[in-house]
Design an enzyme around this catalytic site. Structure first.
Site, PDB file in Angstrom:
ATOM      1  N   ILE A 146       0.789  -1.223   0.214  1.00  0.00           N
ATOM      2  CA  ILE A 146       0.071  -0.083   0.202  1.00  0.00           C
ATOM      3  C   ILE A 146       0.774   1.161  -0.149  1.00  0.00           C
ATOM      4  CG2 ILE A 146      -2.053  -1.128   0.986  1.00  0.00           C
ATOM      5  CD1 ILE A 146      -1.177  -0.175   3.801  1.00  0.00           C
ATOM      6  N   ASP A 147       0.361   2.228  -0.435  1.00  0.00           N
ATOM      7  CA  ASP A 147       1.216   3.649  -0.529  1.00  0.00           C
ATOM      8  C   ASP A 147       1.765   3.960   0.401  1.00  0.00           C
ATOM      9  OD1 ASP A 147       0.601   3.350  -3.246  1.00  0.00           O
ATOM     10  OD2 ASP A 147      -1.024   4.817  -3.053  1.00  0.00           O
ATOM     11  N   LYS A 148       2.904   4.853   0.453  1.00  0.00           N
ATOM     12  CA  LYS A 148       3.279   5.469   1.841  1.00  0.00           C
ATOM     13  C   LYS A 148       2.313   6.337   2.665  1.00  0.00           C
ATOM     14  CE  LYS A 148       6.482   9.133   3.092  1.00  0.00           C
ATOM     15  NZ  LYS A 148       7.577  10.161   2.630  1.00  0.00           N
TER      16      LYS A 148
END
Length: 337
Positions: A146-148
Site C-alpha cells: 500500500i502507498d506510503k
C-alpha cells in the site's frame, strides 16, 4: 552475471498471455520505475535491449510469451536490506505469516530515495532470527503493498511457500480487501463501480492515469459504497477487484471526486464548498489534521496457506482520519443549526 555479450542483465520480463501488441519501450515504461522512455530507447540504440535473446529496436511490438531483457555493461546495483529496530503494529502472527497494520507515512519497500526506515527494514529486524525468512529476497515477505501515505493492513509471508500461496490468491483475486476513504463531493450514485484501463500518465510517468489498453493500460475495477455524506465530502467504502498502483486514488479522481488531501491527484485543493474565508480556514485546518490522502486499508481476508482456513482481519480507522470525519460532522451539525 555477465553473459557472452559482455553485458549484465538488469531486468527480465515474460510478456503475459493476454498482452496486446505494444511497443516495447511503452511496455517497459510501465514495468520499470527507474527508467524513462528515452533511457529505454537509448539502450535499444546501443544494442542492449533484447527479445528472446535477439537485439531489438524500441519500436518492436511485444507478443505474449516474449522474454524481454535489458542489459548493461555494469552489474545492477542491488538494494541491501538492512534490518532496523522499528516498531511494528502486528495484529496477527504465526509460523508462516503475519498481518501488520501499517501507519501512514511509512514506505513499504526500500528504493527511490527511501533506503531505510521502511516496512521491509522493520520486517527484516523482526524476523532476523527466523531461519525460514529469505532476507536476500528483493521483496522479502511482500505479496502486496500500500502507498506510503495510506494506512492499514498488509499480510507478510515468512517463507517462500507461504509467499507463493498468498501471491497466487492476490493474482487470482481470491483475497478480499476493503478500504475506507474520504473523498471530495458526493458521487452521483450512492453505490457503484469504477473501471477502466490504468497506466502511467503520458504527461507525468511518476503518477497513474486512466489510459487505453493499446497504450499499455491494465484493467482495473473498484466497487464503492457511500457510507456517510458530510456536506462537501463523503466517506466511502471501496472493495478492490484488482490491485493497480494508486487504483482508488486514480479512480475517484477520474469521476471528479479526488481523495481528500491527496496532493498527487489534486485533492489538496478546496474542490467543493463556499468562498467564505471562515470555510477556507476550516478546510485548511482539516488538511492539517489529516496531512495525507484520507485512505485506510481497513479489512483484509485470505486463505491461510497451511490450515486452508479463510482468515479475516479488521482495523480501526486511524486517529487522523477519525478526527477529520468528526470535524466534518461538527461542521454539518453547526450549519444545520
Amino acid at each position: 552475471m555477465e553473459n557472452e555479450r559482455g553485458l549484465f542483465e538488469h531486468y527480465k520480463f515474460e510478456v503475459d498471455k493476454g498482452q496486446t501488441l505494444l511497443r516495447v519501450d511503452k511496455f517497459l515504461c510501465d514495468k520499470m520505475n527507474d527508467y524513462s522512455r528515452n533511457k529505454i530507447q537509448e539502450a535499444a540504440e546501443r544494442g542492449q535491449l533484447f527479445a528472446n535473446g535477439a537485439a531489438i529496436k524500441s519500436n518492436y511490438k511485444v507478443k505474449p510469451g516474449d522474454i524481454i531483457t535489458i542489459e548493461f555493461d555494469t552489474p545492477k546495483q542491488e538494494i541491501t536490506i538492512i534490518p532496523q529496530d522499528i516498531p511494528l503494529n502486528i495484529v496477527y502472527e504465526d509460523d508462516c505469516l503475519m498481518v501488520i497494520n501499517k501507519p501512514a507515512g511509512m514506505v513499504v519497500h526500500p528504493g527511490c530515495g527511501n533506503y531505510s526506515g521502511t516496512l521491509v527494514n522493520a520486517i527484516a529486524w523482526h524476523l532476523r532470527d527466523d531461519m525460514q525468512f529469505e532476507e536476500n529476497d528483493p521483496r522479502p515477505g511482500l505479496v502486496h503493498r500500500i502507498d506510503k501515505d495510506t494506512s492499514g493492513l498488509l499480510v507478510v509471508a515468512k517463507n517462500e511457500a507461504a509467499k507463493t500461496a498468498l501471491a497466487d490468491q492476490f493474482f487470482h483475486k481470491t483475497s478480499e480487501r476493503t478500504y475506507i476513504a474520504v473523498v471530495w463531493g458526493r458521487p452521483k450514485e450512492a453505490e457503484g463501480s469504477i473501471s477502466g484501463y490504468m497506466g502511467r500518465s503520458p504527461k507525468d510517468r511518476k503518477i497513474r492515469a486512466m489510459v487505453t489498453e493499446e497504450s499499455g493500460g491494465k484493467w482495473s475495477l473498484t466497487h464503492y459504497k457511500v457510507l456517510e455524506e458530510l456536506g462537501y465530502v463523503s466517506v466511502v467504502e471501496c472493495k478492490l477487484e484488482t490491485g493497480r498502483t494508486h487504483q482508488i486514488r486514480v479512480h475517484f479522481k477520474s469521476i471528479g471526486h479526488p481523495l481528500f488531501n491527496d496532493e498527487t491527484y489534486g485533492g489538496n485543493q478546496i474542490l467543493r464548498g463556499t468562498t467564505f474565508s471562515k470555510y477556507k480556514q476550516f478546510v485548511n485546518n482539516c488538511f492539517e489534521i489529516c496531512p495525507r490522502q484520507a485512505l485506510h486499508a481497513k479489512t483484509l481476508g485470505f486463505t491461510h496457506p497451511v490450515t486452508k482456513e479463510f482468515m479475516q482481519f479488521d482495523s480501526e480507522i486511524p486517529a487522523d482520519m477519525f478526527e477529520l470525519m468528526e470535524k466534518w460532522r461538527e461542521y454539518i451539525a453547526q450549519r444545520e443549526d
